[in-house]
Design an enzyme around this catalytic site. Structure first.
Site, PDB file in Angstrom:
ATOM      1  N   THR A  59       0.817  -1.213   0.000  1.00 25.26           N
ATOM      2  CA  THR A  59       0.000   0.000   0.000  1.00 25.26           C
ATOM      3  C   THR A  59       0.849   1.260   0.000  1.00 25.26           C
ATOM      4  O   THR A  59       0.475   2.268  -0.597  1.00 25.26           O
ATOM      5  CB  THR A  59      -0.943  -0.008   1.224  1.00 25.26           C
ATOM      6  OG1 THR A  59      -1.769  -1.172   1.154  1.00 25.26           O
ATOM      7  CG2 THR A  59      -1.828   1.221   1.256  1.00 25.26           C
TER       8      THR A  59
ATOM      9  N   THR B  82       1.879  -4.766   4.254  1.00 24.46           N
ATOM     10  CA  THR B  82       1.773  -5.068   5.684  1.00 24.46           C
ATOM     11  C   THR B  82       1.478  -6.522   6.014  1.00 24.46           C
ATOM     12  O   THR B  82       1.996  -7.064   6.991  1.00 24.46           O
ATOM     13  CB  THR B  82       0.671  -4.208   6.346  1.00 24.46           C
ATOM     14  OG1 THR B  82      -0.588  -4.495   5.726  1.00 24.46           O
ATOM     15  CG2 THR B  82       0.963  -2.738   6.222  1.00 24.46           C
ATOM     16  N   ASP B  83       0.638  -7.187   5.220  1.00 23.53           N
ATOM     17  CA  ASP B  83       0.073  -8.463   5.654  1.00 23.53           C
ATOM     18  C   ASP B  83       1.116  -9.529   5.957  1.00 23.53           C
ATOM     19  O   ASP B  83       0.967 -10.290   6.911  1.00 23.53           O
ATOM     20  CB  ASP B  83      -0.924  -8.984   4.613  1.00 23.53           C
ATOM     21  CG  ASP B  83      -2.225  -8.194   4.634  1.00 23.53           C
ATOM     22  OD1 ASP B  83      -2.719  -7.915   5.743  1.00 23.53           O
ATOM     23  OD2 ASP B  83      -2.731  -7.855   3.563  1.00 23.53           O
TER      24      ASP B  83
ATOM     25  N   LYS C  86       1.777  -8.642  12.696  1.00 20.00           N
ATOM     26  CA  LYS C  86       0.618  -7.804  12.403  1.00 20.00           C
ATOM     27  C   LYS C  86      -0.559  -8.336  13.211  1.00 20.00           C
ATOM     28  O   LYS C  86      -0.931  -9.495  13.090  1.00 20.00           O
ATOM     29  CB  LYS C  86       0.295  -7.829  10.909  1.00 20.00           C
ATOM     30  CG  LYS C  86      -0.858  -6.907  10.535  1.00 20.00           C
ATOM     31  CD  LYS C  86      -1.111  -6.861   9.031  1.00 20.00           C
ATOM     32  CE  LYS C  86      -2.269  -5.909   8.724  1.00 20.00           C
ATOM     33  NZ  LYS C  86      -2.565  -5.817   7.288  1.00 20.00           N
TER      34      LYS C  86
END
Length: 439
Positions: free
Chosen positions: A95, A173-174, A251
Site C-alpha cells: 500500500t 503489511t500483511d 501484524k
C-alpha cells in the site's frame, strides 16, 4: 497562471477565500475540485472557484533520477545537503507504494516509487536518498522465498558500501513479518540499520500513515542501531513510531495504523519525527565492517496449525510431496492429539522424522513459550524428535527453518537442530517479563 495548468505533484502556495496553503497538488476525480496534500500529511479538496491566486514553489518534473536536492528546500540548506546520512530505498510494493485511482476508487501501484519523494519531500530534509532500488513490485501475499533472497542480494552491495548509512525497505503489511524475519537471518552479522516500513492506507488518502512511518524509518535508518527492524505507528494517532525487532513482530489488526506489535519482546526504540529514544540494547553500527549475506531459503518447508481432532495424515501428505521440514503450531505448552486410538499423532511423527523430515513445534498462543516437561505428553512428543522452539513466533520459525535447510540442508539432523535452537537474531527471549505481554 490557471490552476488547470498545474500538474499533479507540484508544490504550490494557494491563496483561497478561506486562507493560504502550502501544499502538493494531487490528481482529482472531479475537475472542479482541486485535491491537495497539506504539509501535515492530510488531504483536502478546494473548489476551483474559491482559489484567488496560485504560486508554484517547485515545478512538477518527469520522474527519473532522484534529485539530490528537492527544489522546495531553501537555498541556505543546499550547502548542508552533503552532510545528510546517505540512505538506499528498496521499494517492493504494498500500500505504501500505491495510490488511489480516483476514477475507479481502487488502489493501484505508483508509476514510479520516486513519486513518494514528490508527496513527502520533507523526507529529504532528514536523509539523502542515494539510490532507489525496485527489485519487484508485489503485494506481500504474492511474495515467496525467492523474493526474500532477492531483497537480501540487492541490499548486500549497499551494506558493504562505506558511503551508505542505512537501508529502508518499503513493503506491504500483511506478510511483512515474514520478510522482516527472513532479512534478520540473511544478514546474520549486520553492520548497518535495515528498516522495513509500510502504510495501511495509500499515500494520497487523508488518513495515510505513510508520512510519519517514512520519516521515522529515515531516522532509524540513519541511527546507530545495526538491526533489522520494523518501523511504524505506535498508536492510532500521528504521535510517534516504534522500532520493533525483525524476528519478534507480528501484524495484529487488519486495518489499524498501529497494527504491528512486539511479541514476547519490547520495542528497540521510540521514534518521533525529530528524535529517537533508545529503549533496549542493540548492535552498534560499523560502516567499515564487511558482511556476508546468507540469502538462500528452501521452499520445501511448511507451516501448519494443529486443531482438535486433526488427522495426522497431513504429515504423510507433506512427506509424499517432498517437503523437508514442517513447523507445527501446537498448544500453549506444545501438545497435539495423543493417547487416543484414532488420530494419535505419535506414530506419524515418528515415521516422518525417521524418513528424514524435520519437525519443529511453535506456540499457537504466540505469547509465552513451549515447555515439553510440564506434562508427560510433551515428553512423549519430544522423544519422537520434534524440536521445541520455545517462544519463537510460528512465522519466524517457518522462515528460519527454510533458511536453515536452504543453507545447511536437512541430512545432518544434529546440525539442523543446533541452528534452529541457536539465538541468531533475537528470535528467542531467554526471559519473558510481564511487560512483554500485549505490549
Amino acid at each position: 497562471m490557471e490552476i488547470k495548468d498545474i500538474k499533479p505533484g507540484s508544490y504550490v502556495n494557494l491563496h483561497t477565500k478561506t486562507g493560504d496553503f502550502e501544499c502538493t497538488i494531487l490528481e482529482s476525480p472531479k475537475p472542479e475540485i482541486i485535491l491537495i496534500k497539506l504539509n501535515s500529511g492530510y488531504n483536502i479538496g478546494i473548489r476551483e472557484e474559491d482559489i484567488l491566486d496560485i504560486k508554484i514553489l517547485n515545478k512538477n518534473e518527469p520522474l527519473g533520477k532522484v534529485p539530490k536536492l528537492p527544489k522546495i528546500i531553501k537555498k541556505e540548506a543546499k550547502k548542508e545537503i552533503n552532510n545528510l546520512p546517505k540512505i538506499v530505498l528498496i521499494a517492493t510494493g504494498g500500500t505504501i507504494s500505491s495510490r488511489l485511482d480516483t476514477k475507479t476508487g481502487a488502489v493501484k501501484w505508483l508509476t514510479n516509487p520516486e513519486e513518494l519523494l514528490k508527496v513527502y519531500p520533507e523526507l529529504l530534509d532528514i536523509v539523502q536518498i542515494e539510490k532507489i532500488e525496485v527489485p519487484f513490485m508485489k503485494a506481500s501475499e504474492n511474495m515467496s522465498f525467492s523474493d526474500w533472497s532477492k531483497i537480501a542480494e540487492v541490499a548486500e552491495k549497499h551494506l558493504n558500501d562505506t558511503k551508505i548509512d542505512g537501508i529502508i525497505v518499503t513493503h506491504g503489511t500483511d506478510f511483512l513479518g515474514y520478510s522482516a524475519a527472513a532479512l534478520s537471518f540473511a544478514f546474520r552479522s549486520l553492520n548497518k540499520p535495515v528498516v522495513l516500513t509500510y502504510s495501511q492506507r495509500s499515500s494520497d488518502r487523508a488518513s495515510s500513515d505513510a508520512r510519519l512511518n517514512l520519516i521515522c524509518a529515515a531516522r532509524a535508518a540513519s541511527s546507530e542501531i545495526a538491526e533489522v527492524m520494523l518501523v511504524g505507528h505506535a498508536n492510532s494517532s500521528d504521535d510517534f513510531c516504534y522500532a520493533l525487532p525483525g524476528t519478534k513482530v507480528r501484524k495484529m489488526h487488519s486495518s489499524r495504523r498501529d497494527t504491528f506489535r512486539p511479541i514476547n519482546s519490547t520495542p528497540l526504540a521510540k521514534i518521533w519525527s525529530d528524535k529517537i529514544e533508545i529503549m533496549k540494547e542493540y548492535k552498534i553500527k560499523d560502516k567499515g565492517k564487511k558482511i556476508k549475506v546468507f540469502p538462500k531459503f528452501s521452499d520445501k518447508v511448511a507451516l501448519i496449525k494443529f486443531y482438535p481432532g486433526q488427522d495426522p495424515e497431513i504429515l504423510e501428505h507433506y512427506l509424499s510431496e517432498g517437503y523437508k521440514g514442517l513447523v507445527i503450531e501446537m498448544s500453549g505448552l506444545g501438545h497435539v492429539l495423543t493417547g487416543e486410538a484414532k488420530n494419535n499423532w505419535l506414530p506419524k511423527l515418528k515415521k516422518v522424522i525417521k524418513s528424514g523430515m524435520v519437525i519443529c513445534a511453535a506456540p499457537q498462543t504466540l505469547y509465552g513459550k513451549l515447555d515439553p516437561y510440564v506434562y508427560s505428553v510433551g515428553r512423549e512428543i519430544q522423544d519422537t524428535g520434534v524440536i521445541y522452539l520455545r517462544d519463537m513466533l510460528p512465522e519466524t520459525a517457518f522462515v528460519k527453518l527454510g533458511w536453515v535447510i536452504g543453507n545447511f540442508g536437512n541430512k545432518d539432523k544434529n546440525k539442523v537442530k543446533l541452528e534452529m535452537l541457536k539465538n541468531i537474531s533475537g528470535e528467542y527471549n531467554p526471559k519473558i517479563s510481564e511487560k512483554e505481554f500485549l505490549n
